[in-house]
Design an enzyme around this catalytic site. Structure first.
Site, PDB file in Angstrom:
ATOM      1  N   ASP A 172       0.819  -1.216   0.000  1.00  0.00           N
ATOM      2  CA  ASP A 172       0.000   0.000   0.000  1.00  0.00           C
ATOM      3  C   ASP A 172       0.851   1.264   0.000  1.00  0.00           C
ATOM      4  OD1 ASP A 172       0.864  -0.839   2.573  1.00  0.00           O
ATOM      5  OD2 ASP A 172      -0.632   0.434   3.551  1.00  0.00           O
ATOM      6  N   TYR A 203      11.115   3.322   0.466  1.00  0.00           N
ATOM      7  CA  TYR A 203      10.503   1.993   0.442  1.00  0.00           C
ATOM      8  C   TYR A 203       9.401   1.928  -0.606  1.00  0.00           C
ATOM      9  CZ  TYR A 203       7.460  -1.859   1.846  1.00  0.00           C
ATOM     10  OH  TYR A 203       6.656  -2.971   1.839  1.00  0.00           O
TER      11      TYR A 203
END
Length: 285
Positions: free
Chosen positions: A94, A117
């Site tokens: 997500d 990330y």
């Protein structure tokens, strides 16, 4: 965390599974990945990539390592699988979204990661889909399981140690139990899903604060403790971290539902199984 639950579920389903560790197969090494089409792991139908650099804050100062493991390595795997004639399922996150939405993100929503990330995972998605026409990218969120480190385990340990708990209450997402995600992956493989991007998360949207309360209450019930639960809700600004988190990262599971795959269990039900599997020896301060 996911791989250790995925392997037995696939085996129980009658599948033959090769599960090399990172030492057995370094996906950032092209010569190691080349062993796949060379037949080192047998004739493959699917390759499921559970490998990732998941330390969100550490990634901010480890760009090279995060890029190699989250973006470059998956591209190597995808090319190797394509040449082998094996399909590939790549796990993503997500965190490819910026969290500015007010409704669950659909699979084709515009990505806009906030940190290293998320950016490297987004780049990994692109690399996989460009290298393999029949690949599946499966985004999930807030993963927790009995093996390895996870948020509810951290909360349970801290509560058991008598620590003061302050938990962010203004980040919203969907906790996803590794057992349930593993079962969903099994269904995707067995249904030979169309290539492309899918979302697979737990069905409940909540804050980290709410998740902590539910985890601790479930643990208290499982272990028959009467110790009070005291958790203070705080704002993200009160808990600064090197990497920005999306404030709202709920993913729509509509595409996976279109495959007639059963939804995952509600958090309360999944947490009962998680806590039962956890074992007191894993959370003793």
């Amino acid at each position: 965390m996911l791989g250790t639950d995925l392997v037995p579920i696939l085996v129980e389903g009658g599948h033959e599974v090769q599960a090399p560790t990172s030492k057995d197969l370094d996906i950032t090494d092209p010569s190691a990945v080349a062993l796949i089409p060379a037949g080192e792991f047998g004739r493959l139908d699917w390759c499921i990539n559970c490998a990732a650099f998941t330390a969100v804050d550490k990634a901010e100062t480890s760009l090279r390592e995060a890029t190699e493991l989250n973006a470059i390595g998956p591209g190597y795997l995808a090319k190797a699988c394509a040449s082998e004639g094996a399909r590939m399922l790549h796990l993503s996150t997500d965190f490819v979204f910026d969290g500015t939405a007010h409704e669950p993100y659909e699979v084709h929503a515009l990505t806009n990661p906030l940190g290293v990330y998320g950016k490297t995972k987004r780049d990994g998605e692109i690399a996989v889909l460009e290298a393999h026409a029949n690949a599946v990218v499966l985004r999930t969120s807030w993963l927790y399981g009995a093996n390895g480190n996870s948020f509810p385990k951290t909360m349970i340990k801290a509560w058991g140690a008598g620590k003061s708990l302050r938990v962010v209450a203004d980040q919203i997402g969907s906790p996803t139990y590794t057992i349930d995600l593993a079962r969903t992956i099994k269904d995707i493989l067995e249904k030979n899903a169309f290539p492309g991007v899918y979302h697979a998360t737990g069905p409940d949207a909540m804050s980290w604060y709410d998740f902590a309360l539910q985890a601790l209450e479930t643990w208290r019930q499982i272990t028959s403790q009467d110790k009070p639960i005291d958790v203070t809700p705080i704002a993200t600004s009160e808990w600064p971290t090197p990497a920005k988190r999306p404030p709202f990262s709920v993913l729509s599971n509509a595409a996976i539902a279109d495959l007639h795959i059963s939804p995952m269990r509600p958090v309360k039900e999944a947490l009962k199984d998680f806590c039962a599997r956890l074992g007191t020896e894993q959370v003793t301060p």
